[in-house]
Design a protein around this motif. Structure first.
Motif, mmCIF file in Angstrom:
data_model
loop_
_atom_site.group_PDB
_atom_site.id
_atom_site.type_symbol
_atom_site.label_atom_id
_atom_site.label_comp_id
_atom_site.label_asym_id
_atom_site.label_seq_id
_atom_site.Cartn_x
_atom_site.Cartn_y
_atom_site.Cartn_z
ATOM 1 N N ILE A 88 -59.104 0.584 1.086
ATOM 2 C CA ILE A 88 -60.405 0.041 2.435
ATOM 3 C C ILE A 88 -61.243 0.957 2.364
ATOM 4 O O ILE A 88 -62.273 1.293 3.200
ATOM 5 C CB ILE A 88 -58.952 0.011 2.653
ATOM 6 C CG1 ILE A 88 -58.180 -1.665 2.737
ATOM 7 C CG2 ILE A 88 -60.229 -0.869 4.241
ATOM 8 C CD1 ILE A 88 -57.497 -2.005 3.859
ATOM 9 N N GLY A 89 -60.663 2.711 2.243
ATOM 10 C CA GLY A 89 -61.384 3.791 2.555
ATOM 11 C C GLY A 89 -62.602 3.908 1.475
ATOM 12 O O GLY A 89 -63.325 4.948 1.788
ATOM 13 N N THR A 90 -62.569 2.993 0.748
ATOM 14 C CA THR A 90 -64.286 4.060 -0.127
ATOM 15 C C THR A 90 -65.132 2.986 0.375
ATOM 16 O O THR A 90 -65.477 2.024 0.951
ATOM 17 C CB THR A 90 -63.623 2.267 -1.740
ATOM 18 O OG1 THR A 90 -63.456 0.949 -1.328
ATOM 19 C CG2 THR A 90 -62.569 2.820 -2.168
ATOM 20 N N PRO A 91 -66.774 3.058 0.355
ATOM 21 C CA PRO A 91 -67.484 2.945 0.511
ATOM 22 C C PRO A 91 -68.100 1.723 0.299
ATOM 23 O O PRO A 91 -68.752 0.989 1.195
ATOM 24 C CB PRO A 91 -69.148 3.718 0.123
ATOM 25 C CG PRO A 91 -67.946 4.849 -0.944
ATOM 26 C CD PRO A 91 -66.854 4.707 -1.215
ATOM 27 N N GLU A 92 -67.572 1.068 -0.651
ATOM 28 C CA GLU A 92 -67.274 -0.536 -1.444
ATOM 29 C C GLU A 92 -67.292 -1.319 -0.533
ATOM 30 O O GLU A 92 -67.883 -2.338 0.124
ATOM 31 C CB GLU A 92 -67.658 -0.759 -2.918
ATOM 32 C CG GLU A 92 -68.145 -0.320 -3.779
ATOM 33 C CD GLU A 92 -67.468 0.969 -4.086
ATOM 34 O OE1 GLU A 92 -68.867 1.801 -4.411
ATOM 35 O OE2 GLU A 92 -66.627 1.611 -3.376
ATOM 36 N N VAL A 93 -66.043 -0.850 -0.013
ATOM 37 C CA VAL A 93 -65.342 -1.804 0.975
ATOM 38 C C VAL A 93 -65.824 -2.126 2.410
ATOM 39 O O VAL A 93 -65.895 -2.677 3.609
ATOM 40 C CB VAL A 93 -64.044 -1.396 0.587
ATOM 41 C CG1 VAL A 93 -63.168 -2.301 2.306
ATOM 42 C CG2 VAL A 93 -63.225 -1.561 -0.651
ATOM 43 N N GLN A 96 -68.824 -3.519 2.932
ATOM 44 C CA GLN A 96 -68.302 -5.146 2.841
ATOM 45 C C GLN A 96 -67.907 -5.434 4.266
ATOM 46 O O GLN A 96 -67.737 -6.469 4.755
ATOM 47 C CB GLN A 96 -67.474 -5.207 1.727
ATOM 48 C CG GLN A 96 -67.607 -5.562 0.454
ATOM 49 C CD GLN A 96 -66.726 -5.592 -0.392
ATOM 50 O OE1 GLN A 96 -65.428 -6.128 -0.281
ATOM 51 N NE2 GLN A 96 -66.473 -5.491 -1.526
ATOM 52 N N LEU A 97 -66.908 -4.638 5.331
ATOM 53 C CA LEU A 97 -67.225 -5.129 6.370
ATOM 54 C C LEU A 97 -68.113 -4.545 7.338
ATOM 55 O O LEU A 97 -67.365 -4.851 8.491
ATOM 56 C CB LEU A 97 -65.446 -3.781 6.839
ATOM 57 C CG LEU A 97 -64.299 -3.359 5.990
ATOM 58 C CD1 LEU A 97 -63.238 -2.477 6.322
ATOM 59 C CD2 LEU A 97 -64.079 -5.377 6.447
ATOM 60 N N GLY A 98 -69.136 -4.015 6.974
ATOM 61 C CA GLY A 98 -70.389 -3.356 7.829
ATOM 62 C C GLY A 98 -70.594 -2.767 8.758
ATOM 63 O O GLY A 98 -71.240 -2.145 9.318
ATOM 64 N N ALA A 99 -69.375 -1.406 7.481
ATOM 65 C CA ALA A 99 -70.079 -0.169 7.774
ATOM 66 C C ALA A 99 -70.328 0.233 6.727
ATOM 67 O O ALA A 99 -69.517 1.562 6.592
ATOM 68 C CB ALA A 99 -68.291 0.591 8.507
#
Length: 280
Positions: A88-93, A96-99
């Motif tokens: 979940i700590g990847t830049p893509e995810v 997607q979460l808004g950060a």
């Protein structure tokens, strides 16, 4: 030493020191107001193993020897926590979460190392911290990230073919916190603005003073310099002279007139003066 002495002298001047200090205060207040406040929200999750391995009513029995691969060893929960953090700590995810990477919102997912209360505990914790200029956005980021962690954990276990009764679950250690305003950035900006204004103000005043001094030296001694030099000379005492009179000074008596036994001369103008012989 001469530089600091000049600066202190400038600070004591009413037309230099107080205006610069007032300008520094104004710059600090403006810096504090223009920097937006940031809000942070946090949630702490704990990974737990299955507490009841008996199938629910109506659920088919698991095949013999079938287990959850994530719970094979004693470190399975910590391994699962690390797996979730990496996925979940990847830049893509995070985007997607808004950060997104260069956006104003920040989202940090770790094993509790950023939380002093959990530091060194060694437990399978997941800490989610959101930072945003908006109070509402910070709260939404935390809730959204927690939902993504739960979905990712369920997907991983389903992909590995783990029985549903052996699923690892997530428990809220703390609920999503109310966003708190972080004023550290505002205070730091205000302090930097005030210090830079003080430095620039006194530097400009010192440069102006030095320039004026060089001009006076190049122009030579001026009337003001002579006036200051004269004022520093101590006045000498003035001798008082006796007032002049129209009367002629009295003649000094001669030595022969002062001899004893000799009659004194008689002033013809004095009628009351009598001369008597001196009897030896």
């Amino acid at each position: 030493m001469e530089f600091w002495k000049t600066v202190f002298d400038l600070a004591r001047r009413k037309l230099v020191g107080p205006p610069i200090l007032a300008l520094a205060v104004v710059a600090g207040v403006v810096g504090f107001l223009i920097v937006p406040a940031h809000y942070t929200a946090n949630v702490v999750l704990l990974l737990t193993g299955p507490g009841n391995t008996q199938p629910a009513p109506g659920e088919p029995l698991s095949k013999a020897g079938r287990t959850n691969p994530l719970l094979v060893d004693s470190t399975g929960l910590r391994t699962t926590a690390a797996t979730l953090i990496l996925s979940i700590g990847t830049p893509e995810v995070l985007a997607q979460l808004g950060a997104p990477k260069d956006g104003p919102n920040k989202l940090v997912i770790d094993d509790g190392g950023s939380n002093q209360a959990l530091f060194g505990s060694g437990g399978p914790f997941l800490s989610i911290t959101a930072d945003s200029p908006s109070e509402r956005t910070a709260k939404e980021l935390v809730v959204r990230a927690q939902k993504r962690v739960e979905d990712e954990l369920a997907a991983k276990q389903k992909e590995l073919g783990a029985p549903a009764i052996l699923y690892i679950s997530l428990v809220n250690v703390t609920p999503p916190s109310t966003p708190e305003a972080q004023l550290g950035g505002k205070v730091q900006t205000a302090g930097i603005a005030a210090v830079l204004t003080l430095f620039a103000g006194f530097a400009a005043a010192y440069a102006w003073t030095l320039r004026q001094a060089r001009r006076r030296v190049a122009a030579g001694p001026s009337t003001e310099a002579w006036t200051e030099a004269v004022d520093t000379v101590e006045p000498r005492p003035v001798l008082e002279l006796a007032p002049k009179t129209d009367e002629a000074p009295a003649p000094e008596p001669k030595e022969e007139d002062a001899q004893p036994g000799k009659p004194q001369a008689v002033d013809e103008d004095s009628a009351d003066t009598q001369t008597f012989p001196i009897v030896k």
